[in-house]
Every structure is written in structure tokens, then in C-alpha cells.
Design a protein around this motif. Structure first.
Motif, PDB file in Angstrom:
ATOM      1  N   ASN A 280       0.840  -1.193   0.000  1.00 45.40           N
ATOM      2  CA  ASN A 280       0.000   0.000   0.000  1.00 45.40           C
ATOM      3  C   ASN A 280       0.880   1.249   0.000  1.00 45.40           C
ATOM      4  O   ASN A 280       1.227   1.796   1.048  1.00 45.40           O
ATOM      5  N   SER A 281       1.255   1.669  -1.191  1.00 45.12           N
ATOM      6  CA  SER A 281       2.139   2.818  -1.368  1.00 45.12           C
ATOM      7  C   SER A 281       1.788   3.493  -2.691  1.00 45.12           C
ATOM      8  O   SER A 281       1.439   2.817  -3.663  1.00 45.12           O
ATOM      9  N   PRO A 282       1.878   4.826  -2.752  1.00 43.34           N
ATOM     10  CA  PRO A 282       1.583   5.533  -4.005  1.00 43.34           C
ATOM     11  C   PRO A 282       2.679   5.392  -5.054  1.00 43.34           C
ATOM     12  O   PRO A 282       2.544   5.871  -6.179  1.00 43.34           O
ATOM     13  N   THR A 283       3.761   4.716  -4.700  1.00 36.23           N
ATOM     14  CA  THR A 283       4.875   4.534  -5.632  1.00 36.23           C
ATOM     15  C   THR A 283       4.436   3.776  -6.878  1.00 36.23           C
ATOM     16  O   THR A 283       3.701   2.789  -6.785  1.00 36.23           O
ATOM     17  N   VAL A 284       4.880   4.239  -8.033  1.00 39.39           N
ATOM     18  CA  VAL A 284       4.576   3.564  -9.296  1.00 39.39           C
ATOM     19  C   VAL A 284       5.708   2.573  -9.570  1.00 39.39           C
ATOM     20  O   VAL A 284       6.737   2.921 -10.140  1.00 39.39           O
ATOM     21  N   ASN A 285       5.511   1.339  -9.112  1.00 37.53           N
ATOM     22  CA  ASN A 285       6.582   0.357  -9.255  1.00 37.53           C
ATOM     23  C   ASN A 285       6.038  -1.056  -9.091  1.00 37.53           C
ATOM     24  O   ASN A 285       4.934  -1.258  -8.578  1.00 37.53           O
ATOM     25  N   ALA A 286       6.835  -2.025  -9.529  1.00 35.64           N
ATOM     26  CA  ALA A 286       6.533  -3.440  -9.392  1.00 35.64           C
ATOM     27  C   ALA A 286       7.824  -4.194  -9.666  1.00 35.64           C
ATOM     28  O   ALA A 286       8.729  -3.681 -10.330  1.00 35.64           O
ATOM     29  N   PHE A 287       7.936  -5.414  -9.137  1.00 38.35           N
ATOM     30  CA  PHE A 287       9.125  -6.219  -9.417  1.00 38.35           C
ATOM     31  C   PHE A 287       8.830  -7.685  -9.172  1.00 38.35           C
ATOM     32  O   PHE A 287       7.842  -8.048  -8.529  1.00 38.35           O
ATOM     33  N   CYS A 288       9.699  -8.538  -9.702  1.00 36.93           N
ATOM     34  CA  CYS A 288       9.651  -9.977  -9.443  1.00 36.93           C
ATOM     35  C   CYS A 288      11.069 -10.427  -9.161  1.00 36.93           C
ATOM     36  O   CYS A 288      11.952 -10.295 -10.013  1.00 36.93           O
ATOM     37  N   MET A 289      11.290 -10.951  -7.969  1.00 35.61           N
ATOM     38  CA  MET A 289      12.621 -11.406  -7.587  1.00 35.61           C
ATOM     39  C   MET A 289      12.834 -12.856  -8.027  1.00 35.61           C
ATOM     40  O   MET A 289      11.865 -13.561  -8.328  1.00 35.61           O
ATOM     41  N   PRO A 290      14.080 -13.310  -8.078  1.00 32.74           N
ATOM     42  CA  PRO A 290      14.352 -14.705  -8.431  1.00 32.74           C
ATOM     43  C   PRO A 290      13.519 -15.654  -7.575  1.00 32.74           C
ATOM     44  O   PRO A 290      13.314 -15.427  -6.387  1.00 32.74           O
ATOM     45  N   GLY A 291      13.029 -16.710  -8.196  1.00 26.76           N
ATOM     46  CA  GLY A 291      12.208 -17.664  -7.478  1.00 26.76           C
ATOM     47  C   GLY A 291      10.726 -17.382  -7.558  1.00 26.76           C
ATOM     48  O   GLY A 291       9.918 -18.111  -6.990  1.00 26.76           O
ATOM     49  N   GLY A 292      10.334 -16.316  -8.277  1.00 26.56           N
ATOM     50  CA  GLY A 292       8.915 -16.023  -8.479  1.00 26.56           C
ATOM     51  C   GLY A 292       8.269 -15.211  -7.384  1.00 26.56           C
ATOM     52  O   GLY A 292       7.073 -15.353  -7.127  1.00 26.56           O
ATOM     53  N   ARG A 293       9.021 -14.334  -6.730  1.00 30.13           N
ATOM     54  CA  ARG A 293       8.478 -13.496  -5.653  1.00 30.13           C
ATOM     55  C   ARG A 293       8.117 -12.123  -6.225  1.00 30.13           C
ATOM     56  O   ARG A 293       8.988 -11.306  -6.501  1.00 30.13           O
ATOM     57  N   ILE A 294       6.814 -11.905  -6.373  1.00 18.93           N
ATOM     58  CA  ILE A 294       6.293 -10.719  -7.058  1.00 18.93           C
ATOM     59  C   ILE A 294       5.754  -9.719  -6.047  1.00 18.93           C
ATOM     60  O   ILE A 294       5.131 -10.098  -5.051  1.00 18.93           O
TER      61      ILE A 294
ATOM     62  N   ILE B 151       1.078   1.988  -8.972  1.00 17.47           N
ATOM     63  CA  ILE B 151       1.151   1.663 -10.403  1.00 17.47           C
ATOM     64  C   ILE B 151      -0.219   1.277 -10.948  1.00 17.47           C
ATOM     65  O   ILE B 151      -0.518   1.470 -12.129  1.00 17.47           O
ATOM     66  N   LEU B 152      -1.079   0.749 -10.079  1.00 16.10           N
ATOM     67  CA  LEU B 152      -2.425   0.356 -10.501  1.00 16.10           C
ATOM     68  C   LEU B 152      -3.352   1.557 -10.599  1.00 16.10           C
ATOM     69  O   LEU B 152      -4.137   1.680 -11.546  1.00 16.10           O
ATOM     70  N   THR B 153      -3.259   2.456  -9.614  1.00 17.91           N
ATOM     71  CA  THR B 153      -4.200   3.579  -9.540  1.00 17.91           C
ATOM     72  C   THR B 153      -3.771   4.773 -10.379  1.00 17.91           C
ATOM     73  O   THR B 153      -4.596   5.379 -11.067  1.00 17.91           O
ATOM     74  N   LYS B 154      -2.484   5.115 -10.349  1.00 23.21           N
ATOM     75  CA  LYS B 154      -2.030   6.299 -11.076  1.00 23.21           C
ATOM     76  C   LYS B 154      -2.037   6.103 -12.586  1.00 23.21           C
ATOM     77  O   LYS B 154      -2.142   7.065 -13.347  1.00 23.21           O
TER      78      LYS B 154
END
Length: 290
Positions: free
Chosen positions: A105-119, A125-128
Motif C-alpha cells: 500500500n504505497s503511491p509509488t509507481v513500481n513493481a518487481f519480481c525477484m528470483p524464485g517467483g516473488r512478485i 502503479i495500478l491507480t495512477k
């Protein structure tokens, strides 16, 4: 923290029946051998798991992790569940990953997936960007692609090579031209950084294309990728986005996706049971008013 598990027998069946061996879509290429210089894969995965769990722990302390009943998190996990069955085409090890998706829950526009499938997605990023499901799938597919193609481990290996090579170059230059060795080291560092940036751009292009392929196979419109990056560019003009600090945008990126669109549109049409020659136009959602 909920993990997304896929039946191993189902994954094996998909492999045996040729789902991952199809020649349609984006061609699967070999991964870089430089990954080996980035450290042991299992150790790299454990380090990533530790970092991901530490991040979640800190976010929980701030009450910034969405609960399992959060509508946006339910949406993200549903999209991931559709993408995951096609990941082993790009990395067979993905069939054994313990996938998980979390929303911060953050207004930051970002997303990532780490090794091993950790998303992880940030709510911003969804709202803005007012993302459609197809556009969320493109973001998620892009981030998953980085993990599948082991770009983090590859980048670590590349940094090792470029750092060593640049230092040798700097030392030779200092000796040959008679300059202060510290100046040579500084120049070597700049050279290494430039090479790393070039590698990063290559990884981003691959992630775009692999993400398009994953999304298309899961029945998400790959043309959403064009709309997504157009939105990113529009918003970034008024407020620089953290997402774009590591994900360079621009005409070249969109052009590369358009150049390969003919490979993934038939895959998408097949997944949807549609005629590739009669696909309806893609419709995005307008950006929220600021």
C-alpha cells in the motif's frame, strides 16, 4: 503471505504435450553463460528470498501490506495464476518455484519480481496509471521475465567481467600514458558503468518481449504493452517514475514491441479462440485526472 502453487503434474503434462515447445510466439533463446559468474543459483535464490521476506517484514510494521481480501491483490493473484503455467517455456526451473504475489500500500509507481517467483506490486502503479487487466499482465509479465531469464544473476556476472576488464584497461592506460593510476581507476569505473547500462537495456528489451509472449499465451492482449508504455511516458513527464529509473522508455522500446507484435498476436488470438485477422481494436483506460 500467500503462495501460488501450481500442480507439478500439470506442468509436466504441459511440457510433454508441447505447450512449451511450440515454435509460435517469441523464439526462446539460450540464456547467457555469464550467469555462472554471478554466483551459485540456489544461493542467489536464498539471498533473494531473504531480501523479499525482510522487505515484507518492514512493510508489515508500517501496515503497508495488503490483506488477502484486498480486491486489487485478488486481481493481481488471478492474473499471475494465468501467467504462471507458461513460465517454464522460458525457464524449466520455474515449474519448481514457490510463486507468491503481494501488494504494498504505497503511491509509488513500481513493481518487481525477484528470483524464485516473488512478485510485489505497489498500489500506485495500478491507480495512477489506471491499468486494465491486460496492462497489469504486461507489467507482471515483464517483471516475471527478468526472473525467468535470470537477469539479476547475469547482471552480477557481467558486472564482474566489466569491472575486472575495465580495471585492467585503466592500469594499462595509466602505465602506457604515464598518468596518475587514480585517474585510470576513475576512467575504468566510468567505462564499466557504461557497459552495465548497455547490458541493462538489452535485458529490458528481452523482458518486454518475453512478457508479451507470456501475456499472449495467457489470453491477455499484447497490444496493451504499447498503451502501457505510452501511459508511462505521459505520466513521467509530470512526475518522474521510479519504475522508469530502471526501465528506460521511449520510441525505440515501443518500436521494438511493434516489430514483434506479429509473432504474438496469433498466439493471443488462439488463446481467446478468435480469428487473428479479425481481432477487435485494443481499448485502454484514460489516465486519472490529476
Amino acid at each position: 503471505m500467500k503462495k501460488l502453487k501450481l500442480n507439478a503434474a500439470l506442468l509436466a503434462l504441459l511440457v510433454c504435450t508441447g505447450v512449451y515447445a511450440q515454435n509460435d510466439g517469441i523464439p526462446v533463446t539460450s540464456m547467457s553463460r555469464l550467469r555462472g559468474l554471478g554466483g551459485d543459483a540456489s544461493q542467489f535464490d536464498q539471498q533473494s528470498k531473504l531480501q523479499y521476506n525482510q522487505m515484507l517484514s518492514e512493510a508489515h510494521k508500517k501496515d503497508a501490506v495488503a490483506t488477502d481480501r484486498n480486491p486489487q491483490l485478488i486481481r493481481l493473484r488471478a492474473i499471475a495464476k494465468r501467467l504462471i503455467p507458461f513460465t517454464a517455456r522460458w525457464n524449466p526451473d520455474a515449474a519448481k518455484w514457490q510463486w507468491e504475489v503481494n501488494l504494498l500500500n504505497s503511491p509509488t509507481v513500481n513493481a518487481f519480481c525477484m528470483p524464485g517467483g516473488r512478485i510485489a506490486f505497489y498500489n500506485g502503479i495500478l491507480t495512477k496509471l489506471n491499468l486494465t487487466d491486460d496492462e497489469v499482465a504486461m507489467v507482471m509479465g515483464h517483471e516475471i521475465a527478468h526472473a525467468l531469464r535470470e537477469h539479476a544473476r547475469e547482471q552480477a556476472g557481467k558486472n564482474t567481467v566489466t569491472s575486472v576488464g575495465a580495471r585492467i584497461l585503466g592500469a594499462v592506460g595509466s602505465a602506457y600514458f604515464g598518468v596518475d593510476p587514480r585517474v585510470g581507476d576513475a576512467a575504468a569505473g566510468m567505462a564499466a558503468q557504461g557497459l552495465a547500462l548497455k547490458y541493462s537495456r538489452g535485458d529490458e528489451t528481452e523482458a518486454d518481449l518475453v512478457g508479451m509472449d507470456l501475456a499472449a499465451r495467457a489470453g491477455f492482449d499484447p497490444r496493451a504493452g504499447i498503451a502501457l508504455w505510452q501511459k508511462m511516458g505521459s505520466v513521467n513527464k509530470s512526475q518522474p517514475l521510479p519504475f522508469l529509473s530502471t526501465h528506460p522508455s521511449g520510441k525505440d522500446r515501443i518500436n521494438e514491441m511493434n516489430k514483434n507484435m506479429h509473432l504474438v498476436l496469433p498466439v493471443y488470438a488462439k488463446a481467446k479462440g478468435l480469428d487473428p485477422a479479425a481481432l477487435p481494436a485494443y481499448h485502454s483506460l484514460a489516465l486519472p485526472r490529476s
